[in-house]
Design an enzyme around this catalytic site. Sequence first.
Site, PDB file in Angstrom:
ATOM      1  N   LYS A 149     -30.213 -75.319 102.226  1.00  0.00           N
ATOM      2  CA  LYS A 149     -29.953 -76.710 101.886  1.00  0.00           C
ATOM      3  C   LYS A 149     -31.096 -77.579 102.418  1.00  0.00           C
ATOM      4  O   LYS A 149     -31.622 -77.306 103.515  1.00  0.00           O
ATOM      5  CB  LYS A 149     -28.633 -77.190 102.507  1.00  0.00           C
ATOM      6  CG  LYS A 149     -27.404 -76.419 102.016  1.00  0.00           C
ATOM      7  CD  LYS A 149     -27.123 -76.676 100.554  1.00  0.00           C
ATOM      8  CE  LYS A 149     -25.771 -76.090 100.128  1.00  0.00           C
ATOM      9  NZ  LYS A 149     -25.550 -76.242  98.678  1.00  0.00           N
ATOM     10  N   ASP A 204     -27.226 -78.274  88.780  1.00  0.00           N
ATOM     11  CA  ASP A 204     -25.891 -77.867  89.228  1.00  0.00           C
ATOM     12  C   ASP A 204     -24.940 -79.039  88.957  1.00  0.00           C
ATOM     13  O   ASP A 204     -24.313 -79.121  87.899  1.00  0.00           O
ATOM     14  CB  ASP A 204     -25.985 -77.492  90.722  1.00  0.00           C
ATOM     15  CG  ASP A 204     -24.649 -77.193  91.368  1.00  0.00           C
ATOM     16  OD1 ASP A 204     -23.614 -77.322  90.714  1.00  0.00           O
ATOM     17  OD2 ASP A 204     -24.614 -76.832  92.564  1.00  0.00           O
ATOM     18  N   GLU A 223     -32.941 -76.659  93.418  1.00  0.00           N
ATOM     19  CA  GLU A 223     -31.646 -76.927  92.788  1.00  0.00           C
ATOM     20  C   GLU A 223     -31.242 -78.385  92.982  1.00  0.00           C
ATOM     21  O   GLU A 223     -31.274 -78.886  94.109  1.00  0.00           O
ATOM     22  CB  GLU A 223     -30.614 -75.977  93.412  1.00  0.00           C
ATOM     23  CG  GLU A 223     -29.243 -76.024  92.769  1.00  0.00           C
ATOM     24  CD  GLU A 223     -28.275 -75.041  93.436  1.00  0.00           C
ATOM     25  OE1 GLU A 223     -28.722 -74.037  94.035  1.00  0.00           O
ATOM     26  OE2 GLU A 223     -27.057 -75.288  93.366  1.00  0.00           O
ATOM     27  N   ASP A 254     -31.697 -76.195  97.822  1.00  0.00           N
ATOM     28  CA  ASP A 254     -30.703 -76.991  97.088  1.00  0.00           C
ATOM     29  C   ASP A 254     -30.645 -78.393  97.685  1.00  0.00           C
ATOM     30  O   ASP A 254     -30.350 -78.559  98.867  1.00  0.00           O
ATOM     31  CB  ASP A 254     -29.332 -76.301  97.201  1.00  0.00           C
ATOM     32  CG  ASP A 254     -28.253 -77.003  96.371  1.00  0.00           C
ATOM     33  OD1 ASP A 254     -28.567 -78.000  95.697  1.00  0.00           O
ATOM     34  OD2 ASP A 254     -27.099 -76.540  96.404  1.00  0.00           O
ATOM     35  N   LYS A 285     -20.747 -73.910  87.485  1.00  0.00           N
ATOM     36  CA  LYS A 285     -19.528 -73.820  88.291  1.00  0.00           C
ATOM     37  C   LYS A 285     -18.371 -74.061  87.320  1.00  0.00           C
ATOM     38  O   LYS A 285     -18.314 -75.100  86.652  1.00  0.00           O
ATOM     39  CB  LYS A 285     -19.526 -74.848  89.416  1.00  0.00           C
ATOM     40  CG  LYS A 285     -20.517 -74.525  90.527  1.00  0.00           C
ATOM     41  CD  LYS A 285     -20.245 -75.395  91.751  1.00  0.00           C
ATOM     42  CE  LYS A 285     -21.080 -74.986  92.943  1.00  0.00           C
ATOM     43  NZ  LYS A 285     -22.457 -75.487  92.913  1.00  0.00           N
TER      44      LYS A 285
HETATM   45 MG    MG Z   1     -25.796 -76.622  94.413  1.00  0.00          MG
END
Ligand code: MG
Length: 383
Positions: free
Chosen positions: A163, A238, A213, A188, A262
């Site tokens: 992250k 995402d 991301e 991300d 997702k």
């Molecule tokens: Mg993500």
Amino acid sequence: MRIKGLRLWRVALPLRERWRTGASEETEIESVVVGLQTDTGVGWGETAPHRAPLYSPEWARGVFHLLAEELGPRLLGADLATGEELQECLRPYKGNRFAKAGLDLALWDALARADGQPVWRRIGGRPDPVAVGADLGVVDSERELLAAVERFVEEGFERVKLKVRPGWGAGPVRAVRRAFPELVLHADGNSSFTLRDMRLFRELDELGLAMIEQPLQHDDLLGHARLQQILQTPICLDESINGPERARHALELGACRWVNIKVARVGGLTPALEVHRLCREAGVPMWMGSMLESALGQAPSLAMATLPGMDYPSDLFPSSRFLAAELAEPELALSAPSRMLPPEGPGFGFLPRPGPLLAYGRETVALGEVDAFAAWSPESLQP
Ligand code: MG
């Protein structure tokens, strides 16, 4: 298949440790579990938008009440043979994909259970183990970060995701890249940055990452398209991909070179399959994400990960990785290092357990005929 009733639970599953991203911090994962009673049996779904609208505009309490007061009543008595028919029934309701997903997933589970078939086989997936990666939330020190990545590499994970957080710069990612020059690695941003953060993006662009991301806001497709023209590193969307229409816009704009799907974020398995079809047509590869939810919530992503075009290790996690308590059975586990097997059981292959639903349930409501859930009512679960 006639919809006779449903029972909803809003649950908060405790995490083993605090999960931090660029956009949020969680100590438990709030989700809504849907049990759908039909004339052939019961189907189950879980949708996990989290406690507050920090990942998407939806949140667990909002989803619970929308399902209880609007979407659930609309389905009662409906005769539904496919996910498309369910989505058509809910079409008048704008947005609210996580809420629609709870019902869509429970219907897919019920349909496949009625046929005694796993969902992954029903949608044309392969029986082979799927590749999964390792994820690390924001940690406090570079030493902690490097130790965690070393552990993942020793455990045989084939890719690691980090992250990035506003104010931290590219330093932590650079440190991991220096220590692990060959590792398949990506960062991300969880929609926490803007085009004013170009210096960070240029620094990340030098690190040979597999992708960056969701660097920009969830609704900024134009910004992502502009950024993708500047960067060598592929952008993966995402949060931005909240359904087939947005996916089509992103692909047409060239806003990404990868898509993280997702299932709950796009509205269920039905729209997830449509996003998958659009990406295949556009030649854009995909991988599956999850919301740190229970095995019940991750199972639809595992089913999708068996499809062609899933060309990068997915964010699918053993129950024991993040959760202090698993809601469902069986637990989700690795079948080999960096691999997970699609389950052979019918439907999505997992069932919630009554005990955890009582222990971690915050509210529950029943609509219509719910005889099948007699054993699941809070009264019958009292010790
Ligand atoms: Mg993500």
